[in-house]
Design a protein around this motif. Structure first.
Motif, PDB file in Angstrom:
ATOM      1  N   GLY A  73       0.944  -1.745   0.023  1.00  0.00           N
ATOM      2  CA  GLY A  73      -0.395   0.383  -0.242  1.00  0.00           C
ATOM      3  C   GLY A  73       0.717   0.967   0.226  1.00  0.00           C
ATOM      4  N   ILE A  74       0.073   2.855  -0.698  1.00  0.00           N
ATOM      5  CA  ILE A  74       1.088   4.002  -0.492  1.00  0.00           C
ATOM      6  C   ILE A  74      -0.292   4.642   0.353  1.00  0.00           C
ATOM      7  CG2 ILE A  74       1.472   5.642  -2.054  1.00  0.00           C
ATOM      8  CD1 ILE A  74       3.852   3.461  -3.659  1.00  0.00           C
ATOM      9  N   GLY A  75       0.629   5.810   0.886  1.00  0.00           N
ATOM     10  CA  GLY A  75      -0.448   6.780   1.166  1.00  0.00           C
ATOM     11  C   GLY A  75       0.331   8.391   0.489  1.00  0.00           C
ATOM     12  N   TRP A  76      -0.027   9.084   0.141  1.00  0.00           N
ATOM     13  CA  TRP A  76       0.473  10.708  -0.748  1.00  0.00           C
ATOM     14  C   TRP A  76      -0.032  11.430   0.959  1.00  0.00           C
ATOM     15  CZ3 TRP A  76       0.527  12.005  -6.134  1.00  0.00           C
ATOM     16  CH2 TRP A  76       1.235  12.589  -6.387  1.00  0.00           C
ATOM     17  N   VAL A  77       1.575  11.479   1.240  1.00  0.00           N
ATOM     18  CA  VAL A  77       0.919  12.701   2.189  1.00  0.00           C
ATOM     19  C   VAL A  77       1.321  14.577   1.608  1.00  0.00           C
ATOM     20  CG1 VAL A  77       1.829  13.770   4.729  1.00  0.00           C
ATOM     21  CG2 VAL A  77       2.129  11.168   4.234  1.00  0.00           C
ATOM     22  N   SER A  78       0.215  14.916   1.516  1.00  0.00           N
ATOM     23  CA  SER A  78       0.759  16.158   0.770  1.00  0.00           C
ATOM     24  C   SER A  78       0.063  17.380   1.722  1.00  0.00           C
ATOM     25  CB  SER A  78      -0.357  16.499  -0.062  1.00  0.00           C
ATOM     26  OG  SER A  78      -1.474  16.299   0.283  1.00  0.00           O
ATOM     27  N   ILE A  79      -0.241  17.141   3.295  1.00  0.00           N
ATOM     28  CA  ILE A  79       0.115  18.092   4.559  1.00  0.00           C
ATOM     29  C   ILE A  79       1.004  18.232   5.000  1.00  0.00           C
ATOM     30  CG2 ILE A  79      -1.515  19.127   6.168  1.00  0.00           C
ATOM     31  CD1 ILE A  79      -3.313  16.385   4.803  1.00  0.00           C
ATOM     32  N   ILE A  80       2.113  18.830   4.176  1.00  0.00           N
ATOM     33  CA  ILE A  80       3.528  19.216   4.680  1.00  0.00           C
ATOM     34  C   ILE A  80       4.045  20.419   4.319  1.00  0.00           C
ATOM     35  CG2 ILE A  80       4.087  16.901   5.206  1.00  0.00           C
ATOM     36  CD1 ILE A  80       5.749  16.538   2.380  1.00  0.00           C
ATOM     37  N   ASP A  81       4.522  21.152   4.513  1.00  0.00           N
ATOM     38  CA  ASP A  81       5.192  22.231   4.314  1.00  0.00           C
ATOM     39  C   ASP A  81       6.495  21.869   3.096  1.00  0.00           C
ATOM     40  OD1 ASP A  81       7.630  24.038   3.285  1.00  0.00           O
ATOM     41  OD2 ASP A  81       7.466  25.396   5.267  1.00  0.00           O
ATOM     42  N   HIS A  82       6.323  22.179   1.894  1.00  0.00           N
ATOM     43  CA  HIS A  82       7.382  21.207   0.986  1.00  0.00           C
ATOM     44  C   HIS A  82       8.621  21.320   1.341  1.00  0.00           C
ATOM     45  CE1 HIS A  82       3.418  19.043  -0.433  1.00  0.00           C
ATOM     46  NE2 HIS A  82       4.298  18.253  -1.453  1.00  0.00           N
ATOM     47  N   LYS A  83       8.662  22.860   0.795  1.00  0.00           N
ATOM     48  CA  LYS A  83      10.619  22.734   0.678  1.00  0.00           C
ATOM     49  C   LYS A  83      11.487  22.687   2.552  1.00  0.00           C
ATOM     50  CE  LYS A  83       9.695  26.953  -2.270  1.00  0.00           C
ATOM     51  NZ  LYS A  83       9.759  28.324  -1.884  1.00  0.00           N
ATOM     52  N   LYS A  84      10.259  22.334   3.198  1.00  0.00           N
ATOM     53  CA  LYS A  84      10.872  22.878   4.935  1.00  0.00           C
ATOM     54  C   LYS A  84      11.809  20.978   4.715  1.00  0.00           C
ATOM     55  CE  LYS A  84       9.659  26.046   7.688  1.00  0.00           C
ATOM     56  NZ  LYS A  84       8.302  26.925   9.269  1.00  0.00           N
ATOM     57  N   VAL A  85      10.648  20.174   4.291  1.00  0.00           N
ATOM     58  CA  VAL A  85      10.843  18.369   3.925  1.00  0.00           C
ATOM     59  C   VAL A  85      12.661  18.882   2.921  1.00  0.00           C
ATOM     60  CG1 VAL A  85       9.753  15.731   3.330  1.00  0.00           C
ATOM     61  CG2 VAL A  85       8.307  17.591   4.683  1.00  0.00           C
ATOM     62  N   GLN A  86      12.002  19.400   2.158  1.00  0.00           N
ATOM     63  CA  GLN A  86      12.654  19.087   1.335  1.00  0.00           C
ATOM     64  C   GLN A  86      14.766  19.598   1.938  1.00  0.00           C
ATOM     65  OE1 GLN A  86      12.566  20.080  -3.007  1.00  0.00           O
ATOM     66  NE2 GLN A  86      14.833  20.166  -3.440  1.00  0.00           N
ATOM     67  N   LYS A  87      14.308  20.415   2.456  1.00  0.00           N
ATOM     68  CA  LYS A  87      15.266  21.329   3.515  1.00  0.00           C
ATOM     69  C   LYS A  87      16.033  19.532   4.649  1.00  0.00           C
ATOM     70  CE  LYS A  87      16.340  25.889   3.945  1.00  0.00           C
ATOM     71  NZ  LYS A  87      16.267  26.614   4.272  1.00  0.00           N
ATOM     72  N   THR A  88      14.971  18.687   5.576  1.00  0.00           N
ATOM     73  CA  THR A  88      15.402  17.401   6.305  1.00  0.00           C
ATOM     74  C   THR A  88      16.343  16.529   5.682  1.00  0.00           C
ATOM     75  OG1 THR A  88      12.905  18.613   7.525  1.00  0.00           O
ATOM     76  CG2 THR A  88      13.961  16.562   7.846  1.00  0.00           C
ATOM     77  N   LEU A  89      14.860  16.486   4.046  1.00  0.00           N
ATOM     78  CA  LEU A  89      16.123  15.623   3.318  1.00  0.00           C
ATOM     79  C   LEU A  89      17.270  15.816   2.455  1.00  0.00           C
ATOM     80  CD1 LEU A  89      13.165  14.582   1.695  1.00  0.00           C
ATOM     81  CD2 LEU A  89      13.452  13.510   3.998  1.00  0.00           C
ATOM     82  N   ASN A  90      18.045  17.211   2.916  1.00  0.00           N
ATOM     83  CA  ASN A  90      18.659  17.348   2.884  1.00  0.00           C
ATOM     84  C   ASN A  90      19.406  17.612   1.099  1.00  0.00           C
ATOM     85  OD1 ASN A  90      21.266  18.512   2.973  1.00  0.00           O
ATOM     86  ND2 ASN A  90      22.694  16.546   3.925  1.00  0.00           N
ATOM     87  N   VAL A  91      17.842  18.496   0.031  1.00  0.00           N
ATOM     88  CA  VAL A  91      18.268  17.787  -1.181  1.00  0.00           C
ATOM     89  C   VAL A  91      17.705  19.163  -1.800  1.00  0.00           C
ATOM     90  CG1 VAL A  91      16.692  16.690  -3.507  1.00  0.00           C
ATOM     91  CG2 VAL A  91      17.095  16.023  -1.175  1.00  0.00           C
TER      92      VAL A  91
END
Ligand SMILES: Cc1cc2nc3c(=O)[nH]c(=O)nc-3n(C[C@H](O)[C@H](O)[C@H](O)COP(=O)(O)O)c2cc1C
Length: 207
Positions: free
Chosen positions: A147-165
């Protein structure tokens, strides 16, 4: 290569029984590497504008990173509550499965460094291609009973920073991937009367 009617029916079943799976319905069971690779390979076979293949997939297993993304979700979720009249129902919904799943996959769009065939009139075509890859991933996962769940309720820019991308990329989709307890027959938001299923008549017209 020609497909049989039976194979077509199987694809139809996979499409119709794909569900968004959320944290209240995931098992902690690990996914074998060969299946993760199969799922990712499906993404690589998606169509893309000008065959630009503008995607990048980051597989996240690290619990500390998941926890940070979850905290990001929680903040965005709190902010989102004010937008909905059906507040009581909204606050009862489980809208992610970040920590409950053995892997999360962050899917990025790689911004082009040269002109891309087909993308000269609409820049968005690149990101649409990434969404095609996500759909392929979702369907291949379903065919493997994952199964897959798409999570869109996030601050995408901040998550990208957390992921160091790097900012050469843009986060398009954040997916929670794992085995569900069961695949629901109908979309949960339909069952809970959040939205109604639109009829064919409403959404298809012919000229
Ligand atoms: C672009 C996109 C973003 C979504 N974001 C979320 C989300 O943040 N949380 C969630 O619980 N479901 C999310 N969903 C899942 C939808 O709610 C779900 O697809 C819809 O209710 C239909 O249900 P089904 O996918 O089970 O058929 C998202 C789906 C898409 C396509």
């Amino acid at each position: 290569m020609k497909f049989t009617k039976k194979q077509s029916k199987t694809l139809n079943n996979i499409i119709n029984s794909r569900r968004d799976v959320r944290g209240n319905n995931f098992l902690s069971k690990k996914i074998k590497k060969k299946y993760i690779n199969k799922i990712l390979d499906a993404g690589l076979h998606a169509p893309s504008v000008g065959f630009s293949q503008p995607w990048k997939f980051l597989v996240i297993k690290d619990d500390d990173i998941k926890q940070k993304v979850y905290e990001n979700f929680n903040q965005a979720y709190d902010k989102s509550k004010k937008y909905f009249k059906k507040r009581e129902l909204y606050t009862k919904l489980k809208l992610e499965g970040i920590r409950e799943t053995p892997i999360n996959i962050a899917v990025f769009y790689k911004k082009p460094t040269k002109k891309v065939l087909g993308q000269t009139s609409s820049k968005k075509m690149g990101e649409y291609s990434v969404v095609c890859a996500i759909q392929n991933i979702w369907l291949m996962a379903r065919s493997l009973n994952i199964g897959i769940g798409w999570v869109s309720i996030i601050d995408h820019k901040k998550v990208q920073k957390t992921l160091n991308v790097s900012s050469k990329y843009k986060l398009v989709g954040y997916l929670c991937v794992g085995y569900p307890k069961k695949f629901l027959d109908t979309p949960e938001l339909e069952t809970l009367k959040w939205e109604k299923k639109k009829t064919k008549k409403k959404v298809i017209s012919w000229l």
